[in-house]
Design a protein around this motif. Structure first.
Motif, mmCIF file in Angstrom:
data_model
loop_
_atom_site.group_PDB
_atom_site.id
_atom_site.type_symbol
_atom_site.label_atom_id
_atom_site.label_comp_id
_atom_site.label_asym_id
_atom_site.label_seq_id
_atom_site.Cartn_x
_atom_site.Cartn_y
_atom_site.Cartn_z
ATOM 1 N N ARG A 63 0.551 -0.973 0.270
ATOM 2 C CA ARG A 63 -0.130 -0.217 0.259
ATOM 3 C C ARG A 63 0.604 1.293 -0.185
ATOM 4 O O ARG A 63 1.948 1.603 0.644
ATOM 5 C CB ARG A 63 -0.479 -0.316 1.447
ATOM 6 C CG ARG A 63 -1.723 -1.623 1.469
ATOM 7 C CD ARG A 63 -3.320 -0.844 0.391
ATOM 8 N NE ARG A 63 -4.041 -1.609 0.442
ATOM 9 C CZ ARG A 63 -4.140 -2.618 0.284
ATOM 10 N NH1 ARG A 63 -2.842 -3.342 -0.999
ATOM 11 N NH2 ARG A 63 -5.156 -3.575 0.124
ATOM 12 N N ILE A 64 0.542 2.348 -0.937
ATOM 13 C CA ILE A 64 0.906 3.414 -0.994
ATOM 14 C C ILE A 64 0.459 4.575 0.971
ATOM 15 O O ILE A 64 -1.700 4.715 -0.087
ATOM 16 C CB ILE A 64 1.048 3.815 -1.768
ATOM 17 C CG1 ILE A 64 1.934 3.507 -3.032
ATOM 18 C CG2 ILE A 64 1.815 5.696 -1.938
ATOM 19 C CD1 ILE A 64 3.160 2.605 -2.368
ATOM 20 N N ALA A 65 0.889 4.789 1.683
ATOM 21 C CA ALA A 65 0.110 5.686 2.525
ATOM 22 C C ALA A 65 0.937 7.142 2.981
ATOM 23 O O ALA A 65 2.407 7.590 2.246
ATOM 24 C CB ALA A 65 0.493 4.803 3.995
ATOM 25 N N GLY A 66 0.442 8.056 3.144
ATOM 26 C CA GLY A 66 0.517 9.005 3.446
ATOM 27 C C GLY A 66 1.022 8.996 5.155
ATOM 28 O O GLY A 66 1.157 8.187 5.698
ATOM 29 N N THR A 67 2.130 10.092 5.229
ATOM 30 C CA THR A 67 2.171 9.597 7.142
ATOM 31 C C THR A 67 0.785 9.831 7.493
ATOM 32 O O THR A 67 0.545 9.482 9.084
ATOM 33 C CB THR A 67 3.201 10.469 7.293
ATOM 34 O OG1 THR A 67 2.452 12.159 7.158
ATOM 35 C CG2 THR A 67 4.738 11.295 7.135
ATOM 36 N N GLU A 68 0.232 10.303 7.808
ATOM 37 C CA GLU A 68 -1.038 10.509 9.127
ATOM 38 C C GLU A 68 -1.455 8.745 8.704
ATOM 39 O O GLU A 68 -2.538 9.217 9.946
ATOM 40 C CB GLU A 68 -2.111 11.552 7.865
ATOM 41 C CG GLU A 68 -2.734 11.224 6.413
ATOM 42 C CD GLU A 68 -2.058 11.310 5.525
ATOM 43 O OE1 GLU A 68 -2.358 11.323 4.013
ATOM 44 O OE2 GLU A 68 -0.649 12.162 5.386
ATOM 45 N N ASN A 69 -1.538 8.209 7.416
ATOM 46 C CA ASN A 69 -2.659 7.006 8.256
ATOM 47 C C ASN A 69 -1.617 6.111 8.028
ATOM 48 O O ASN A 69 -2.080 4.671 7.501
ATOM 49 C CB ASN A 69 -4.135 6.661 7.434
ATOM 50 C CG ASN A 69 -2.859 7.146 5.570
ATOM 51 O OD1 ASN A 69 -2.196 7.271 5.236
ATOM 52 N ND2 ASN A 69 -3.930 6.848 4.804
ATOM 53 N N LEU A 70 0.222 6.144 8.147
ATOM 54 C CA LEU A 70 0.293 5.192 8.338
ATOM 55 C C LEU A 70 -0.085 3.654 9.177
ATOM 56 O O LEU A 70 -0.003 2.827 9.049
ATOM 57 C CB LEU A 70 2.503 6.025 8.467
ATOM 58 C CG LEU A 70 2.790 5.551 9.031
ATOM 59 C CD1 LEU A 70 3.215 4.450 7.238
ATOM 60 C CD2 LEU A 70 4.550 5.517 9.053
ATOM 61 N N ALA A 71 -0.096 4.233 10.188
ATOM 62 C CA ALA A 71 -0.707 3.667 11.347
ATOM 63 C C ALA A 71 -1.733 2.537 11.068
ATOM 64 O O ALA A 71 -1.787 1.327 11.293
ATOM 65 C CB ALA A 71 -0.776 4.197 12.483
#
Length: 247
Positions: A63-71
């Motif tokens: 998955r490609i994720a931004g830092t805001e939804n990494l967890a």
């Protein structure tokens, strides 16, 4: 069940191919999941492609994720691949008993019982997750989010009924030839994940393939360098599938 979760912005540039390293992990029963934190532009496109190929070779998901939804992304990938692993094992057993039949072909009552078994095994089976964190120079502004995500993930793993253990690594190390560094040994203790990356020395190189191989060594032998031998020394003279991968 054993997993490696790689967190990277892609584009490895030193050492063996990470795709081939992931394929080797899969052969040894280790699933490789990849969470990509990539920027826009050509580098981002290349990184995204590599991320996808590593996960595919490792039998996992990406998955490609931004830092805001990494967890949230890390937790979702871990749980999904646990269920996927259990499903594959159950489907294999069903095929051995019933031939070419799949779960979907079973009568409704039997199918629901199989689904219950899958859910129970997913929740109760022992799980080891090795987090492998890209600490190359381009990842520096993202590491705070990574550290928070690790804490959230440990909370999530702790809520499972089965034994869950986490180990944390980063790559590359601060010394030349140090492909991966162990930050947290196998633990279920949330407190162990505090301030993991405070003293990291960021480097430009991204030896993703060698780092994956080192973590595989650790999962086999409990050390990043089995008997002091390099991967090349251990495979010298063998017909290997991993070649040099230098961009």
């Amino acid at each position: 069940m054993k997993q490696i979760m790689l967190i990277t912005d892609g584009c490895s540039n030193v050492g063996e191919s990470p795709v081939m390293a992931a394929a080797l992990a899969r052969q040894e029963g280790i699933t490789v999941n990849v969470v990509g934190i990539v920027d826009y532009g050509t580098i981002g496109e290349l990184g995204s492609l590599e991320i996808s190929e590593i996960a595919k070779a490792g039998g996992g998901m990406s998955r490609i994720a931004g830092t805001e939804n990494l967890a949230q992304t890390m937790q979702m990938l871990t749980r999904k691949t646990v269920v996927q692993t259990i499903q594959q094992a159950v489907h294999k057993e069903i095929r051995q008993i019933l031939g070419d039949q799949k779960v979907g072909d079973l009568p409704p009552e039997t199918r629901s019982q199989v689904v219950e078994v899958i859910d129970e095994l997913s929740e109760n089976s022992p799980l080891q997750v090795a987090l492998l964190i890209d600490a190359s120079a381009s990842m520096k502004p993202k590491l705070r989010a990574v550290e928070e995500a690790i804490r959230d993930m440990m909370l999530s793993l702790g809520s499972r009924k089965g034994e869950s253990k986490l180990a944390v690594f980063h790559f590359p190390g601060s010394h030349s030839g140090e492909d991966a560094v162990l930050d947290v040994d196998w633990t279920g203790d949330l407190g162990s994940a505090r301030s993991i990356f405070q003293r990291l020395v960021m480097r430009g190189a991204t030896p993703t393939g060698p780092a994956l191989l080192k973590v595989m060594d650790f999962m086999r032998y409990g050390t990043l360098n089995e008997h002091g031998k390099s991967w090349r020394e251990k495979t010298e003279g063998q017909d290997g599938i991993l070649g040099d991968y230098v961009v």
